[in-house]
Design an enzyme around this catalytic site. Structure first.
Site, PDB file in Angstrom:
ATOM      1  N   HIS A 201      61.482  36.734   7.061  1.00  0.00           N
ATOM      2  CA  HIS A 201      60.551  37.237   8.088  1.00  0.00           C
ATOM      3  C   HIS A 201      59.365  37.932   7.406  1.00  0.00           C
ATOM      4  CE1 HIS A 201      59.145  39.702  11.429  1.00  0.00           C
ATOM      5  NE2 HIS A 201      60.172  39.431  12.213  1.00  0.00           N
TER       6      HIS A 201
ATOM      7  N   GLU B 132      57.049  33.218   9.350  1.00  0.00           N
ATOM      8  CA  GLU B 132      58.470  33.323   9.002  1.00  0.00           C
ATOM      9  C   GLU B 132      59.076  31.933   8.794  1.00  0.00           C
ATOM     10  OE1 GLU B 132      60.240  35.730  12.139  1.00  0.00           O
ATOM     11  OE2 GLU B 132      58.277  36.644  12.488  1.00  0.00           O
TER      12      GLU B 132
ATOM     13  N   ASP C  74      53.636  35.181  19.623  1.00  0.00           N
ATOM     14  CA  ASP C  74      55.049  35.181  19.239  1.00  0.00           C
ATOM     15  C   ASP C  74      55.549  33.761  19.521  1.00  0.00           C
ATOM     16  OD1 ASP C  74      57.559  35.922  18.483  1.00  0.00           O
ATOM     17  OD2 ASP C  74      57.755  37.599  19.900  1.00  0.00           O
TER      18      ASP C  74
ATOM     19  N   ARG D 112      69.707  42.692   7.071  1.00  0.00           N
ATOM     20  CA  ARG D 112      68.611  43.592   6.682  1.00  0.00           C
ATOM     21  C   ARG D 112      68.996  45.062   6.808  1.00  0.00           C
ATOM     22  NH1 ARG D 112      64.033  43.585  11.545  1.00  0.00           N
ATOM     23  NH2 ARG D 112      65.469  43.780  13.301  1.00  0.00           N
TER      24      ARG D 112
ATOM     25  N   ARG E  94      60.129  48.027   8.247  1.00  0.00           N
ATOM     26  CA  ARG E  94      59.038  47.334   8.953  1.00  0.00           C
ATOM     27  C   ARG E  94      57.988  46.873   7.933  1.00  0.00           C
ATOM     28  NH1 ARG E  94      59.216  45.060  13.452  1.00  0.00           N
ATOM     29  NH2 ARG E  94      59.833  46.910  14.621  1.00  0.00           N
TER      30      ARG E  94
HETATM   31  C1  BG6 Z   1      59.763  38.319  15.303  1.00  0.00           C
HETATM   32  C2  BG6 Z   1      60.035  37.991  16.737  1.00  0.00           C
HETATM   33  O1  BG6 Z   1      60.401  37.379  14.492  1.00  0.00           O
HETATM   34  O2  BG6 Z   1      60.251  39.616  14.992  1.00  0.00           O
HETATM   35  C3  BG6 Z   1      59.415  39.051  17.622  1.00  0.00           C
HETATM   36  O3  BG6 Z   1      59.528  36.702  17.020  1.00  0.00           O
HETATM   37  C4  BG6 Z   1      59.932  40.428  17.218  1.00  0.00           C
HETATM   38  O4  BG6 Z   1      59.736  38.794  18.989  1.00  0.00           O
HETATM   39  C5  BG6 Z   1      59.648  40.628  15.739  1.00  0.00           C
HETATM   40  O5  BG6 Z   1      59.281  41.418  17.998  1.00  0.00           O
HETATM   41  C6  BG6 Z   1      60.096  41.984  15.196  1.00  0.00           C
HETATM   42  O6  BG6 Z   1      61.457  42.186  15.433  1.00  0.00           O
HETATM   43  P1  BG6 Z   1      62.114  43.574  15.021  1.00  0.00           P
HETATM   44  O7  BG6 Z   1      63.558  43.492  15.402  1.00  0.00           O
HETATM   45  O8  BG6 Z   1      61.940  43.694  13.511  1.00  0.00           O
HETATM   46  O9  BG6 Z   1      61.355  44.651  15.734  1.00  0.00           O
END
Ligand code: BG6
Length: 302
Positions: free
Chosen positions: A172, A276, A217, A102, A76
């Site tokens: 991302h 992103e 979002d 990932r 994260r």
């Molecule tokens: C973003 C999406 O790219 O990633 C969101 O637009 C999503 O909707 C976010 O919550 C995080 O995704 P993840 O799978 O890493 O929790």
């Protein structure tokens, strides 16, 4: 596939004073890059950039204090590579969100650089039994990374199979912004977008800069090739340029979604913003056998 160990990486790729492999968070193997222009940390897991600090500055990237650092789990923060699908899998609800790139260890193929110039790394993920369980295609996915006064990521996807493939993807990137309430994204004025908060798909057009007072979002479509993130709390502007991508995703989970995510601190939404470089929804990459595509993102502190 067995991941390369830090010892094996050091004996083949270490550059004195510039590049070393070591055991990082959760025991994941990381590459530490130091040169006169910047420092960076890259995990082999996901070819995931964990930090990027230009000389004289603080880290441009944000990493959650609650992140998992474990094989098979997404990290994260930093720069996750979402591939070969962005978001939920179109038909298999049990498949991982944002694809598998990932979640797997990548291989370091090459490293070069001098202490006073940029450092270049090339990492690769190829199809394996693990990837074919989710996606039947043969592929080579490489990340060419340049750590210097700017951070350059070039994600090259090659169809190594005999049938066409269709891909969605994203670099991302999680940015450290200090205070989301005073942060703005400049460069998307007039751009059509899909508002996907709560799973909806509402069509809108951006008016002025993007600002943040609630969950955001959005998939900006036919987005301009560069935006600037203005983060006055950190007294910084970050220029985000891109190529090979028509979609730009802007995401901040705000309070309720932050609370629902186990690997995200409840108050951390204040400190971060994702911008992103994506190929999402209609912006799919279709590759004939043998064809390739590069999606690139270049981050510069202004
Ligand atoms: C973003 C999406 O790219 O990633 C969101 O637009 C999503 O909707 C976010 O919550 C995080 O995704 P993840 O799978 O890493 O929790």
């Amino acid at each position: 596939m067995t991941p390369q160990t830090a010892d094996a990486l050091n004996s083949e790729f270490a550059i004195p004073g510039v590049l070393r492999a070591e055991s990082g968070p959760g025991g994941l193997t990381v590459l530490r890059v130091t040169n006169a222009l910047a420092e960076a940390t890259v995990a082999l897991h996901g070819a995931h950039v964990l930090s990027y600090t230009p000389a004289g500055a603080t880290d441009l990237l944000w990493l959650s204090r609650m992140s998992h650092f474990a094989p098979g789990q997404p990290i994260r923060g930093g720069i996750p590579i979402c591939w070969p699908w962005f978001g939920a899998h179109p038909s298999e609800s049990g498949f991982p969100n944002h694809g598998f790139a990932r979640l797997l260890p990548w291989t370091l193929l090459a490293a070069e650089g001098e202490p006073d110039g940029p450092t270049h790394l090339v990492l690769e993920l190829r199809d394996s039994d693990a990837t074919r369980a989710w996606w039947p295609a043969a592929f080579s996915l490489t990340l060419a990374l340049t750590v210097g006064a700017e951070l350059r990521l070039e994600l090259m996807m090659l169809n190594a199979g005999r049938s066409p493939v269709s891909i969605t993807a994203a670099l991302h990137t999680y940015f450290h912004v200090g205070d989301i309430g005073s942060t703005r994204v400049i460069g998307l004025d007039g751009c059509p977008y899909l508002d996907t908060v709560g799973g909806a798909n509402r069509r809108h057009t951006q008016s002025g800069d993007v600002t943040f007072t609630r969950e955001v979002d959005r998939i900006y479509q036919d987005a301009s090739p560069a935006v600037t993130i203005e983060a006055p709390a950190l007294n910084r502007r970050i220029h985000v340029a891109k190529a090979g991508s028509r979609s730009t995703v802007v995401w901040n989970p705000w309070i309720a979604k932050a609370a629902r995510m186990p690997d995200f601190g409840d108050d951390e939404y204040r400190d971060m913003l994702c911008v992103e470089t994506a190929n999402a929804r209609d912006d799919r990459v279709t590759l004939a056998p043998g064809a390739s595509h590069v999606t690139a993102q270049i981050l510069t502190l202004r």
